[in-house]
Structure formats: structure tokens, C-alpha cells
Design a protein around this motif. Structure first.
Motif, mmCIF file in Angstrom:
data_model
loop_
_atom_site.group_PDB
_atom_site.id
_atom_site.type_symbol
_atom_site.label_atom_id
_atom_site.label_comp_id
_atom_site.label_asym_id
_atom_site.label_seq_id
_atom_site.Cartn_x
_atom_site.Cartn_y
_atom_site.Cartn_z
ATOM 1 N N ASN A 136 75.295 117.509 53.318
ATOM 2 C CA ASN A 136 74.624 116.415 53.648
ATOM 3 C C ASN A 136 73.177 116.417 53.881
ATOM 4 O O ASN A 136 72.303 116.737 52.965
ATOM 5 N N ASP A 137 72.753 115.936 54.885
ATOM 6 C CA ASP A 137 71.324 115.752 55.007
ATOM 7 C C ASP A 137 70.338 116.899 54.725
ATOM 8 O O ASP A 137 70.450 117.691 54.846
ATOM 9 N N GLN A 185 72.062 120.374 55.498
ATOM 10 C CA GLN A 185 73.209 120.571 56.042
ATOM 11 C C GLN A 185 74.234 120.889 55.047
ATOM 12 O O GLN A 185 74.498 120.308 54.143
ATOM 13 N N MET A 241 78.550 122.831 60.761
ATOM 14 C CA MET A 241 77.461 122.906 59.704
ATOM 15 C C MET A 241 76.491 123.735 60.065
ATOM 16 O O MET A 241 76.188 124.411 60.789
ATOM 17 N N TRP A 293 73.273 121.171 63.400
ATOM 18 C CA TRP A 293 72.864 119.763 62.879
ATOM 19 C C TRP A 293 71.597 119.569 62.541
ATOM 20 O O TRP A 293 70.690 120.674 62.664
ATOM 21 N N SER A 294 71.066 118.562 61.967
ATOM 22 C CA SER A 294 69.928 118.329 61.465
ATOM 23 C C SER A 294 68.498 118.399 62.177
ATOM 24 O O SER A 294 68.679 118.312 63.497
ATOM 25 N N ARG A 344 70.124 113.428 68.591
ATOM 26 C CA ARG A 344 69.896 114.663 67.723
ATOM 27 C C ARG A 344 68.846 114.266 66.660
ATOM 28 O O ARG A 344 68.149 113.305 66.651
ATOM 29 N N ASP A 345 68.749 115.137 65.883
ATOM 30 C CA ASP A 345 67.853 115.371 64.705
ATOM 31 C C ASP A 345 66.478 115.134 64.963
ATOM 32 O O ASP A 345 65.632 114.259 64.544
ATOM 33 N N GLU A 393 69.764 107.570 63.658
ATOM 34 C CA GLU A 393 69.939 109.067 63.202
ATOM 35 C C GLU A 393 68.802 109.562 62.509
ATOM 36 O O GLU A 393 68.036 108.560 61.979
ATOM 37 N N CYS A 394 68.462 110.742 62.431
ATOM 38 C CA CYS A 394 67.542 111.278 61.596
ATOM 39 C C CYS A 394 65.971 110.710 61.529
ATOM 40 O O CYS A 394 65.444 110.323 60.532
ATOM 41 N N TYR A 444 70.966 108.403 52.200
ATOM 42 C CA TYR A 444 71.014 108.214 53.627
ATOM 43 C C TYR A 444 70.435 109.350 54.081
ATOM 44 O O TYR A 444 70.073 110.479 53.384
ATOM 45 N N ALA A 445 70.112 109.436 55.366
ATOM 46 C CA ALA A 445 69.354 110.629 56.419
ATOM 47 C C ALA A 445 68.238 111.356 55.451
ATOM 48 O O ALA A 445 68.116 112.164 55.588
ATOM 49 N N TRP A 481 70.165 112.355 51.043
ATOM 50 C CA TRP A 481 71.047 112.657 50.932
ATOM 51 C C TRP A 481 72.046 111.783 50.042
ATOM 52 O O TRP A 481 72.231 110.441 50.468
#
Ligand code: FRU
Length: 507
Positions: free
Chosen positions: A59-60, A76, A87, A120-121, A177-178, A242-243, A290-291, A307
Motif C-alpha cells: 500500500n502506501d 508498505q 506491515m 506503518w507509514s 500516525r505517519d 492519514e499520511c 491514496y496515501a 498508492w
């Protein structure tokens, strides 16, 4: 700066042909069902000129960075199969932004550690010549640090992780996060994606001198309650951002956050460590993208990655043995109207093979060129028509086809997927967003088809990413589409795109 012994040795192993070796010695380029690379290479839905891992789930994009003349991309990654679990950070490098070489996994969860349930990211920065990754460990969500002293081949996690063990005291956050880190003079700043229930997404701002000890300052930026959408979880409602990706752009700053099913950007002013958005929009119209994360490329450009999610069932993803694709590199700049201008990186032109040109109006609506690995450029004069565009991935009698169209009355750019596949198992909802052509402005579409991926750029001011999964091997035709009126296709240029898949499998 932390000394060498503060870091635990994490030695990732080597990459075998088409496989990525794990630190525990197991070979992983295949999913648990034991699929071989040849099965993946023969999969008609699998893109051929987009960056993706040799197999399994991604993903990201994480921490894209230019270092010592190479582009480095992390992402990810679940080495155990085509599903999102446990992840890791996959790693690839490129000299030209287009062809990639796979490198050993950069980060894997450490049993018993603060990232035991996943790395994670996050982002990558270089401190005193040493590359560092800042990422989120789960569960609970905490921020961690790792560094590499051997040119990004192996990464050592800080023994004292986590570096930020919890959100600021007393704050009822929807997530934490991120991290996104940048330097201002002799200080580091770190933005973290978060949100406050019922109030909206927020980006939390921290400051440090050594990347290890962080002080919380305040919100860098805050969403508004009236922007929240109805929904079940904080990411879809907009209560969790996120991100975050925060970067300078001309004399402004841009902030990207991923929420409400989209990558939302703001351009605005940054003063006294507060970001004040002035203009907002979507980096891409669709929820297939996304992300997103960006990087400066050393020549003054800002390159954006995202992503591209799957649009088919989890069972189909597991059965395929791969899921998730990295978008093509996109160059971000500031348009004259203050919005983001996002266009495909010129380097992609090096993938162009055989060229087909069609000038003027064709006798029929179909063209003699077919394929699913193409770059298409089309320019339409709309005349009195309400709708104009192209069909792609069409079977000879049209049982399967996907339409890419501009609708003048509703001012929309759309991908219509209702007939994109005869398979029952895939997304077929329309994707798009509001898009208006000025009086007498032509519609300029630039479309990248790569198996199940479609990336569309319209008039240098709209991006629209989609996934389609035609079931018939002959769903390869391109056609012209216009409703009513006098729309005219001024020119159509098509290039057959070269595969980078040979490079995907090199070590
Ligand atoms: C965004 C995201 C991030 C998180 C990562 C986990 O797609 O949910 O917020 O760090 O994916 O893989």
C-alpha cells in the motif's frame, strides 16, 4: 545525534531473483499459496510499467527520497501474501525514476518491540550524512526511528524506541500516525496525522534537535467540523487525517492529507509554525489513489507518488498473489490560479515505443490501434456536443468497454466502469470529479493504460486514477465517443509502452 550503539542491528538479507528475502531467512517473493513469479508475469491484470513489489501486498508509498544520485522508494509491504497484515517497509531504487531495482526489505516488525504488529507509514530524512526512517509502530500507535550506516542496505532501529510514545496528554485522538519530517535551520519538525473525534482531522506538530527527543508544539493545521462526512470510521468521515505531507511550493506551502476516501490538498501560508490553508482541492478525483507522499528531486521539482488500490474482491487479490500498485511519478507545481498542477513526469516518455498518429476525424469511431499497455494523447474540440471522450479496453463488439468522458452540462470528468468487465467480482461505479472547460478550450486527455490501471490527466489540471479488470483477452480497442453535436477529435497520438517488468525481477 545518537551514537551507533543506540541502534539495534536489523539486518535484512538479499534479494533473490524475483523474490525478497526476509531477515529470518525465509524467502518471500511469493505468497502463501506458493505462486511462482512466472504466474504473476503471465497475469493479464498485472501492470507492466508501474512500480510494484515482485509479489504480495503493497500500500502506501513511504519516505521517497533522492540520495546519492538514486531515487529511493519505500512502501508498505506484506511479504507473506496479497493481504494487508504485519506491515514491512519494502524498498526499491531507481536511477531514472522509471526503472526500478528491488532492494532488501528495509523494516520488519520486531517481536516484542513497539512495532511488533507492524511498521506503518512514515518518512526518510538524512541527518549528518546518515539516512534515517521515522515511522509508526503499532499497536498502540507510536513513533519510531531507524538509521542506515551502509548506504540504505540495512537499517538499525533505535534501542530506545519509541521516540514518541503517545499523543499529547489529555488529547482524545482518533489516530496518531505517519510522521512527515523536515528541517528548518538547526531544528527538525515533525507532522503527525491525527484527529479529534467529532471535531475533525488535525496535524500535530513536534520539534526536535536530534530526531530522538521531540517536544509537542501545537496543531500545524486543523480540519473543520462542518467538513465532516457521515460514515462509520474516522478516516472516512474526515475525523482522522492519514499520511500528512507538508512541503514548500514556490512561495507557499502545500499540505496533503489522506482522508474521506481521497488525497486532499491545501495550499497556503506557513507562519510561526502554523499552516493556514487558502486553496483546497483533490490531488486526484478518485478513491483508487491514496496515501500520497512527495519528494524534492534535487533539480527543484516536487515528485508525487500514490498508492493505487485494487478494485476487486479480497479473494481475487489473494488468488492473484499480488495487490496494490505505485502510481506513476507526477510532478507537482503551483498553477497560476493558486491550485496544484499535477502532471506525469517527463521521464515516462522514455517508455514510449511504437507511435501511432491519427489526425483529423476518423471515418469510424474505432482506431486500428489496440492494446492495454499504452500512452494515449487525445485532443477534442467540443463544438456543440455535451459529451466527448474515448472508450478504452473495449471488446470488438463492445460487450466490455470503459468510457473516459467530459460532460459539459454537469461539468464532470468521468471514468464510467459499468461495462468495464463481465466479471461479477469487480468495482464498476463511476469515478470522477468536477471539471469545467473554458469557452472554446479544447479537451486534452493524457491517458496511461497499464493492464488493470488507468491514470488520466486532463488539461494539466485534473488527475483521475481508476482500476478496471476486463475479463476478455480481446478487450483492447480504443474508440471515439461523443454525444450529440459537432465534437471533433483534433488529433490522437498513441504510444505502445515498454514493460519495466524485466527490471522488476532483477536484483
Ligand atoms: C494509509 C494507512 C496509514 C498507515 C498505513 C498502514 O493507507 O492506513 O495511515 O500508516 O496505511 O499500512
Amino acid at each position: 545525534m545518537a551514537s551507533r550503539r543506540d541502534f539495534l542491528t536489523f539486518s535484512a538479507a538479499t534479494v533473490l531473483a524475483g523474490r525478497i528475502a526476509l531477515p529470518d531467512g525465509t524467502s518471500t517473493g511469493v505468497d502463501q499459496s506458493g505462486d511462482e513469479p512466472s504466474k504473476l508475469a503471465a497475469d493479464p491484470q498485472r501492470p507492466r510499467y508501474h512500480l510494484m513489489p515482485p509479489a504480495n501486498w503493497m500500500n502506501d508509498p513511504n519516505g521517497p527520497i533522492v540520495w546519492k544520485g538514486q531515487y529511493h522508494m519505500f512502501y508498505q509491504y506484506n511479504p507473506r501474501g496479497a493481504f494487508p497484515e504485519s506491515m514491512h517497509w519494502g524498498h526499491a531504487a531507481s536511477a531514472d525514476l522509471v526503472h526500478w531495482k528491488h532492494l532488501p526489505i528495509a523494516l520488519a516488525p520486531t517481536p516484542g518491540g513497539p512495532d511488533k504488529d507492524g511498521c506503518w507509514s512514515g518518512c526518510t530524512v538524512v541527518e549528518g550524512g546518515i539516512p534515517a526512517i521515522l515511522y509508526t509502530g503499532v499497536f498502540p500507535q507510536v513513533q519510531c526511528l531507524a538509521r542506515s550506516e551502509d548506504g540504505m542496505r540495512t537499517w538499525q532501529k533505535l534501542a530506545g524506541n519509541p521516540i514518541i510514545a503517545a499523543p499529547p496528554q489529555g488529547m482524545q485522538t482518533t489516530g496518531f500516525r505517519d510522521p512527515c519530517v523536515w528541517r528548518e535551520e538547526d531544528e527538525w519538525f515533525l507532522a503527525i496525522g491525527s484527529g479529534i473525534e467529532g471535531q475533525g482531522g488535525v496535524v500535530l506538530l513536534y520539534r526536535s534537535r536530534d530526531l530522538i527527543h521531540w517536544d509537542y508544539l501545537h496543531f500545524l493545521c486543523k480540519g473543520r467540523r462542518d467538513e465532516l462526512l457521515p460514515g462509520k470510521d474516522p478516516v472516512s468521515t474526515g475525523e482522522m487525517w492519514e499520511c500528512p505531507d507538508f512541503f514548500p511550493l514556490s512561495d507557499k506551502r502545500a499540505l496533503l492529507v489522506s482522508t474521506q476516501g481521497a488525497v486532499i490538498y491545501s495550499v497556503g501560508a506557513y507562519e510561526n509554525h502554523y499552516f493556514r490553508p487558502e486553496v483546497q482541492g483533490k490531488a486526484d478525483f478518485s478513491d483508487s489513489y491514496y496515501a500520497a507522499r512527495s519528494m524534492p528531486d534535487g533539480t527543484g521539482r516536487r515528485i508525487l507518488w500514490g498508492w493505487i488500490r485494487e478494485g476487486r474482491s479480497e479473494a481475487a487479490q489473494r488468488a492473484a498473489g499480488w495487490a496494490g500498485v505505485m502510481s506513476l511519478p507526477r510532478v507537482v507545481s503551483l498553477a497560476a490560479d493558486g491550485r496544484l498542477r499535477i502532471t506525469p513526469a517527463p521521464e515516462l516518455e522514455t517508455l514510449r515505443g511504437k507511435h501511432h498518429h491519427f489526425g483529423g476525424q476518423p471515418a469510424r469511431n474505432e482506431f486500428s490501434i489496440r492494446g492495454d499497455s499504452l500512452e494515449i494523447q487525445a485532443e477534442f474540440e467540443l463544438g456543440t456536443s455535451d459529451v466527448a471522450g474515448l472508450t478504452v479496453r473495449s471488446s470488438p463488439r463492445g460487450e466490455e468497454h470503459t468510457s473516459i468522458t467530459y460532460h459539459r452540462t454537469s461539468a464532470q470528468l468521468l471514468v464510467e466502469r459499468e461495462h468495464s468487465s463481465l466479471s461479477p467480482d469487480v468495482d464498476r461505479g463511476p469515478q470522477g470529479g468536477s471539471f469545467t472547460l473554458a469557452e472554446n478550450e479544447t479537451l486534452k486527455l493524457r491517458i496511461f493504460l497499464d493492464a488493470s490501471v488507468i491514470e488520466i490527466f486532463a488539461n494539466d489540471r485534473a488527475c483521475l486514477t481508476s482500476r478496471v479488470y476486463p475479463s476478455r483477452p480481446d478487450s483492447l480497442d480504443i474508440g471515439r465517443l461523443a454525444k450529440g453535436g459537432s465534437a471533433r477529435l483534433k488529433a490522437l497520438d498513441v504510444w505502445e509502452m515498454r514493460s519495466i517488468s524485466a527490471d522488476r525481477l532483477t536484483t
